[in-house]
Write a protein that holds these residues in place. Structure first.
Motif, PDB file in Angstrom:
ATOM      1  N   ARG A  80      -5.116 -12.705   1.669  1.00  0.00           N
ATOM      2  CA  ARG A  80      -5.682 -12.275   2.959  1.00  0.00           C
ATOM      3  C   ARG A  80      -5.086 -10.968   3.451  1.00  0.00           C
ATOM      4  O   ARG A  80      -5.500 -10.431   4.464  1.00  0.00           O
ATOM      5  CB  ARG A  80      -5.453 -13.375   4.005  1.00  0.00           C
ATOM      6  N   ILE A  81      -4.035 -10.477   2.750  1.00  0.00           N
ATOM      7  CA  ILE A  81      -3.382  -9.240   3.158  1.00  0.00           C
ATOM      8  C   ILE A  81      -3.601  -8.199   2.065  1.00  0.00           C
ATOM      9  O   ILE A  81      -3.248  -8.432   0.913  1.00  0.00           O
ATOM     10  CB  ILE A  81      -1.860  -9.454   3.313  1.00  0.00           C
ATOM     11  N   GLY A  82      -4.180  -7.073   2.405  1.00  0.00           N
ATOM     12  CA  GLY A  82      -4.380  -6.028   1.397  1.00  0.00           C
ATOM     13  C   GLY A  82      -3.114  -5.214   1.239  1.00  0.00           C
ATOM     14  O   GLY A  82      -2.389  -5.006   2.201  1.00  0.00           O
ATOM     15  N   MET A  83      -2.831  -4.789   0.007  1.00  0.00           N
ATOM     16  CA  MET A  83      -1.666  -3.923  -0.168  1.00  0.00           C
ATOM     17  C   MET A  83      -1.979  -2.766  -1.097  1.00  0.00           C
ATOM     18  O   MET A  83      -2.622  -2.934  -2.129  1.00  0.00           O
ATOM     19  CB  MET A  83      -0.477  -4.702  -0.712  1.00  0.00           C
ATOM     20  N   VAL A  84      -1.497  -1.584  -0.709  1.00  0.00           N
ATOM     21  CA  VAL A  84      -1.683  -0.381  -1.508  1.00  0.00           C
ATOM     22  C   VAL A  84      -0.299   0.151  -1.863  1.00  0.00           C
ATOM     23  O   VAL A  84       0.563   0.270  -0.990  1.00  0.00           O
ATOM     24  CB  VAL A  84      -2.495   0.668  -0.723  1.00  0.00           C
ATOM     25  N   PHE A  85      -0.097   0.451  -3.156  1.00  0.00           N
ATOM     26  CA  PHE A  85       1.232   0.803  -3.644  1.00  0.00           C
ATOM     27  C   PHE A  85       1.374   2.305  -3.886  1.00  0.00           C
ATOM     28  O   PHE A  85       0.386   3.009  -4.104  1.00  0.00           O
ATOM     29  CB  PHE A  85       1.521   0.073  -4.960  1.00  0.00           C
ATOM     30  N   GLN A  86       2.625   2.738  -3.921  1.00  0.00           N
ATOM     31  CA  GLN A  86       2.917   4.137  -4.201  1.00  0.00           C
ATOM     32  C   GLN A  86       2.310   4.582  -5.540  1.00  0.00           C
ATOM     33  O   GLN A  86       1.713   5.645  -5.637  1.00  0.00           O
ATOM     34  CB  GLN A  86       4.433   4.325  -4.219  1.00  0.00           C
TER      35      GLN A  86
END
Lengths: 246, 221
Positions: A80-86
């Motif tokens: 339910r939580i979006g994450m975008v990485f370096q």
């Protein structure tokens, strides 16, 4: 109402304390920028929110669900939580289309058509529909990061976490990614962003958090943070003068 | 030197080769499967699990394959006897297969472990971040990438195993080498048949090895 609530969180690697009593929250629809020198713990803090980094003390709630509770179904919460990485972290062995649909199908249980439709919708939104059949290695860094944002959005997240999304990009590609993030912010997405892009912070942030040596040193409204530099802590002023110099 | 009897003997030599290849394919499949499980256990945060896997790998890498083959030939029927309470005839082929799978798994484990470790931690984080469980992340994201990277090493190990299958002579299985030897004895051309068998092993192993090297170069680009 708080979407992300971080309460007195501390974390150690062995004897070394990386987070010290961090407390803050992100309300629904709010955009919070976390900045600070490297090694200040900001990436670690944002990764505790979706339990990619465990923490030893304190509590974190996302939409009321306790992240640290051993009984919490972490995969379900993370979905339910979006994450975008370096470093983008697209799946290099899968095509762009598969990158966008695999979690929708395997995690959310959507059927192929539904997942495709959603994936293509967001791929179009980040302006990369023409690249659907390619593999990540065939795209530029900026394009890969936009796909990564689309991949996260396709899961219909309640909040988005960005961990230095533009730090690994060539300068000319930073803006194409920031533009997508600005658009998201304007649409009311709840966002927590670790970034040094102060232009982005000025444009869309509601609040700015400054971290140093594992602790939250400043946590205030954007207007206060940028408008009243003299009221900032010594360390925050030093940091700001260094990154705003050029 | 008289190689005249080799051509008429090809059908029986081919029977031996079929057994060799059968054993090889099954042992590789089983060895990689068990090796992958061992690798995941070895990398587990559970100290007991990783300790057991480590002990397994160290043990099987420290004893000769011939010993494992002969020992399993005696032990497998005995173990099955304990479990089922009745005498089961397993046969040399099955006991050899079990021995190869268990022995090779120790080697495949180390290859698979290195392959998994070569995939950046960011990939597993990304898989978790979209809500995948550990098993989904491994199956869908990490292992497919790891296997692609370690294909050359897995193939090299398989070529070694192809040669090692000849050790089954110890328990009387008629593989390619044993067939060549037996046939040569009957025909009174032992030397010639062994030379022929050596040439066949060389062509297959060296040919496969060269192909792997070319593949390695292509994968490296």
């Amino acid at each position: 109402m708080s979407m992300i609530e971080i309460k007195n969180v501390s974390k150690w690697y062995g004897d070394f304390q990386v987070l010290t009593d961090c407390t803050t929250n992100v309300k629904k629809g709010e955009v919070v920028v976390v900045c600070g020198p490297s090694g200040s713990g900001k990436s670690t803090l944002i990764k505790t929110v979706n339990a990619l980094e465990p923490f030893q003390k304190g509590e974190i709630f996302v939409d009321g669900v306790s992240v640290g509770d051993p009984k919490t179904d972490l995969p379900k919460l993370r979905a339910r939580i979006g994450m975008v990485f370096q470093n983008f972290e697209l799946f290099p062995h899968l095509s762009i289309t598969e990158n966008l649909t695999i979690a929708q199908q395997r995690v959310l249980g959507r059927n192929r058509d539904e997942a495709m439709q959603k994936g293509m919708h967001y791929l179009d939104r980040v302006g990369l529909k023409a690249h659907a059949g390619k593999f990540p290695g065939q795209l530029s860094g900026g394009q890969q990061q936009r796909v990564a944002i689309a991949r996260a959005l396709a899961m219909d997240p309640i909040a988005m976490l960005f961990d230095e999304p533009t730090s690994a990009l060539d300068p000319e590609m930073v803006n194409e990614v920031l533009d997508v993030m600005v658009e998201l912010a304007h649409e009311g997405m709840t966002m927590m962003c670790v970034t040094h892009e102060m232009g982005f912070a000025r444009k869309v942030a509601n609040r700015v958090i400054f971290m140093d040596r594992g602790a939250i040193v400043e946590d205030c409204e954007k207007e206060e943070f940028f408008g009243n530099i003299d009221a900032r802590s010594e360390r925050a002023r030093q940091f700001l003068s260094k990154i705003l110099q050029h | 030197m008289d190689f005249s009897q080799i051509i008429p003997s090809l059908p029986s030599l081919w029977d031996g080769m079929k057994l060799t290849l059968q054993l090889l394919v099954l042992a590789v499949a089983g060895g990689i499967a068990l090796g992958t499980v061992l690798a995941l256990a070895r990398m587990s945060s559970n100290a007991m699990l990783s300790g057991l896997a480590k002990a397994y790998v160290n043990y099987f890498r420290s004893i000769p394959l011939l010993l494992v083959i002969t020992w399993f030939y005696l032990a497998v029927p005995m173990i099955l006897n304990w479990i089922t309470g009745e005498f089961v005839a397993v046969g040399a082929f099955t006991s050899c297969l079990v021995a190869f799978v268990m022995f090779e798994a120790a080697y495949y484990c180390e290859i698979v472990r290195a392959g998994i470790q070569s995939i950046s931690k960011g990939q597993i984080n990304a898989a978790y971040a979209v809500g995948m469980t550990y098993s989904q992340a491994m199956r869908l994201i990490i292992l497919p990438q790891a296997f692609r990277k370690m294909t050359p090493l897995l193939l090299q190990q398989t070529i070694i195993l192809f040669q090692d299958t000849s050790l089954v002579y110890a328990v009387g299985l008629i593989d390619f080498l044993n067939a060549a030897r037996a046939r040569g004895d009957i025909m009174g051309q032992s030397h010639e048949f062994l030379i022929f068998a050596g040439a066949v092993y060389f062509v297959i192993s060296f040919g496969a090895s060269s192909l792997v090297k070319r593949l390695q170069k292509r994968l490296a680009v």
